[in-house]
Design a protein around this motif. Sequence first.
Motif, PDB file in Angstrom:
ATOM      1  N   ASN A   1      43.283 -33.258  -5.069  1.00 63.99           N
ATOM      2  CA  ASN A   1      42.108 -33.810  -4.700  1.00 63.99           C
ATOM      3  C   ASN A   1      42.062 -33.310  -2.799  1.00 63.99           C
ATOM      4  OD1 ASN A   1      41.269 -35.023  -6.823  1.00 63.99           O
ATOM      5  ND2 ASN A   1      42.803 -36.485  -6.514  1.00 63.99           N
ATOM      6  N   GLU A   2      43.359 -32.700  -2.427  1.00 66.70           N
ATOM      7  CA  GLU A   2      43.112 -32.469  -0.994  1.00 66.70           C
ATOM      8  C   GLU A   2      42.647 -30.831  -0.650  1.00 66.70           C
ATOM      9  OE1 GLU A   2      43.972 -34.831   1.182  1.00 66.70           O
ATOM     10  OE2 GLU A   2      44.347 -36.266  -0.744  1.00 66.70           O
TER      11      GLU A   2
ATOM     12  N   ARG B   1      39.561 -28.187  -0.607  1.00 67.30           N
ATOM     13  CA  ARG B   1      37.953 -28.027  -0.743  1.00 67.30           C
ATOM     14  C   ARG B   1      37.392 -26.637  -0.471  1.00 67.30           C
ATOM     15  NH1 ARG B   1      33.105 -28.679   2.163  1.00 67.30           N
ATOM     16  NH2 ARG B   1      34.285 -28.740   3.873  1.00 67.30           N
TER      17      ARG B   1
ATOM     18  N   ALA C   1      34.768 -23.865   0.713  1.00 64.45           N
ATOM     19  CA  ALA C   1      33.481 -23.678   1.569  1.00 64.45           C
ATOM     20  C   ALA C   1      32.869 -22.597   1.233  1.00 64.45           C
ATOM     21  CB  ALA C   1      33.587 -24.186   2.824  1.00 64.45           C
TER      22      ALA C   1
ATOM     23  N   SER D   1      42.809 -23.788   7.160  1.00 62.47           N
ATOM     24  CA  SER D   1      41.608 -23.317   6.246  1.00 62.47           C
ATOM     25  C   SER D   1      42.168 -21.815   6.169  1.00 62.47           C
ATOM     26  CB  SER D   1      40.187 -23.065   6.909  1.00 62.47           C
ATOM     27  OG  SER D   1      40.374 -22.426   8.077  1.00 62.47           O
TER      28      SER D   1
ATOM     29  N   GLU E   1      39.581 -25.003   2.444  1.00 64.13           N
ATOM     30  CA  GLU E   1      39.937 -25.952   3.410  1.00 64.13           C
ATOM     31  C   GLU E   1      40.994 -26.910   2.708  1.00 64.13           C
ATOM     32  OE1 GLU E   1      38.229 -29.956   5.346  1.00 64.13           O
ATOM     33  OE2 GLU E   1      36.919 -28.147   4.980  1.00 64.13           O
TER      34      GLU E   1
ATOM     35  N   ASP F   1      43.611 -30.124   3.261  1.00 67.70           N
ATOM     36  CA  ASP F   1      43.821 -31.466   4.235  1.00 67.70           C
ATOM     37  C   ASP F   1      45.189 -31.521   4.512  1.00 67.70           C
ATOM     38  OD1 ASP F   1      43.976 -34.308   4.588  1.00 67.70           O
ATOM     39  OD2 ASP F   1      42.019 -33.704   5.022  1.00 67.70           O
TER      40      ASP F   1
ATOM     41  N   LEU G   1      41.516 -25.817 -10.159  1.00 62.34           N
ATOM     42  CA  LEU G   1      40.605 -26.396  -9.354  1.00 62.34           C
ATOM     43  C   LEU G   1      39.355 -25.959 -10.102  1.00 62.34           C
ATOM     44  CD1 LEU G   1      42.824 -26.324  -7.339  1.00 62.34           C
ATOM     45  CD2 LEU G   1      41.001 -26.098  -5.523  1.00 62.34           C
TER      46      LEU G   1
ATOM     47  N   SER H   1      36.598 -25.371  -9.084  1.00 61.59           N
ATOM     48  CA  SER H   1      35.603 -23.967  -8.645  1.00 61.59           C
ATOM     49  C   SER H   1      36.458 -22.988  -8.133  1.00 61.59           C
ATOM     50  CB  SER H   1      34.654 -24.682  -7.330  1.00 61.59           C
ATOM     51  OG  SER H   1      35.410 -25.120  -6.211  1.00 61.59           O
TER      52      SER H   1
END
Length: 465
Positions: free
Chosen positions: A54-55, A57, A59, A74, A83, A85, A141, A143
């Motif tokens: 969940n941490e 992402r 882009a 990143s 990205e 977190d 993940l 994606s």
Amino acid sequence: MKNTSIKLKITVWVSVMTIIIAAFSSLAVVFISNSVIQNTAKRNLINAVESNVNEIRIAQSKEDLKLDDKFDISLRYKNKYVEIDDDFIKETDGVVVSLFDSDSVLYGESIVDTDEFSLEETGIRRVKGETGTYFIYDKKLSSGNLWVRGCVSVDLGFQQTITIVDDMFFVVPIMVIIAVSGAYFLAKRAFEPIDEISLAAGEIRKGRDLSKRIALKRYEKEVLRLSNSFNEMLERLEAAFNKEEQFTRDVSHELRTPLSVVISECELMLEEESAQAEEYREALLLIKAKAEKMNSMINSLLEYSRLEAGSESSNFSKTDFSSTAKSICEEMKKSKSNGIVLEYDIENNIYINANQSLMVQLVTNLISNAYKYGKKDGHIYVTLTTHNGSAVLKVKDDGIGISESDREKIFNTFFRADSSRSAEGFGLGLSFVKKIADLHGGTIKVNSVEGSGSEFIYSQKIFDF
């Protein structure tokens, strides 16, 4: 172990059982602890991977990045950006988490090589790598072709189990020592009163003093019950020995008198060389009378011993007490000894469970006793009735009566009140009555006023049809 003390047996038994229980408990603790540690490690592994997913992402361009914190990072991944977190935790609770693409590490440390163990979403796997055995958990993940892999060493859980075992090797012996010491202390304390009782009993045996009693310093219920039982036994033994001594003295006294007369008469006749036939005859008659008295006494003693042994109880049957008492009264009223008149009032059809010959003896002895101690030209009243489910026989006279001090002794063997010493008999009649009453589960009581006569009351349950 046969000759060892109970204290030692209890201590050894408790020690062995404690060791066995401790050993099984230790094995159970190790097994359960290892299972719990392994399950905890697996649960931590899943939680670490799922939370780190969940941490992350993805882009599409650099402008889409949302680096909210200076610690956020990143990564350039193909034509996109990843990205991560700052809440992404690479290691926690022994779990190492890494970010992979299909064949290489993008972020974190690779403990288990993907060339050897491919990325798969098949739950937790146990694998053995070059540096040890691990649990691995992979999560893809949503994606892109990115994976998050978590790894935790199986040996870590084993090390924790070893620590528990080491602690137990220190704790268990202490527990065993405490248990054994406690068992010995409790056994010793529990048997202290037994030792006291044994010592007291030994002193009583050595001193041959049955009047002594066992006194304890402690008052546990079981110990008190045991000491009270011993004291009751000693009381009964003392009473039995005293009774035996009294019995021996009384028999000796009763037999000595006629034997003395027999011996003196024999000596006299042997010394009298000029004795006439009539004198020999008188001496022989006296010797015969004393011998018959001794024979009667011996027969009475034999009968008394049979009653003591309870050997007559097997001859019990349904007995017509009314008919028995009535026939005895009819027979004995003919004697008219000392001008005494016997009157009776007997209720019909009273049955009891009894030995008939003993009941004849009981009624005869009570009436004979009334004749023996009744006043001249007096009366004897015999009644037989039922009351509250019991047959009640009463024999009343108006003779010399019994003093208050003698009233509780009259049923003792060979007892004769001072005022009745001149009367014939051995002092066995009323003791026979008491033994017969006890044998039949009945009761015998006496009401008497000295100088005004006596009343003997025998009571027994009527026969249950």
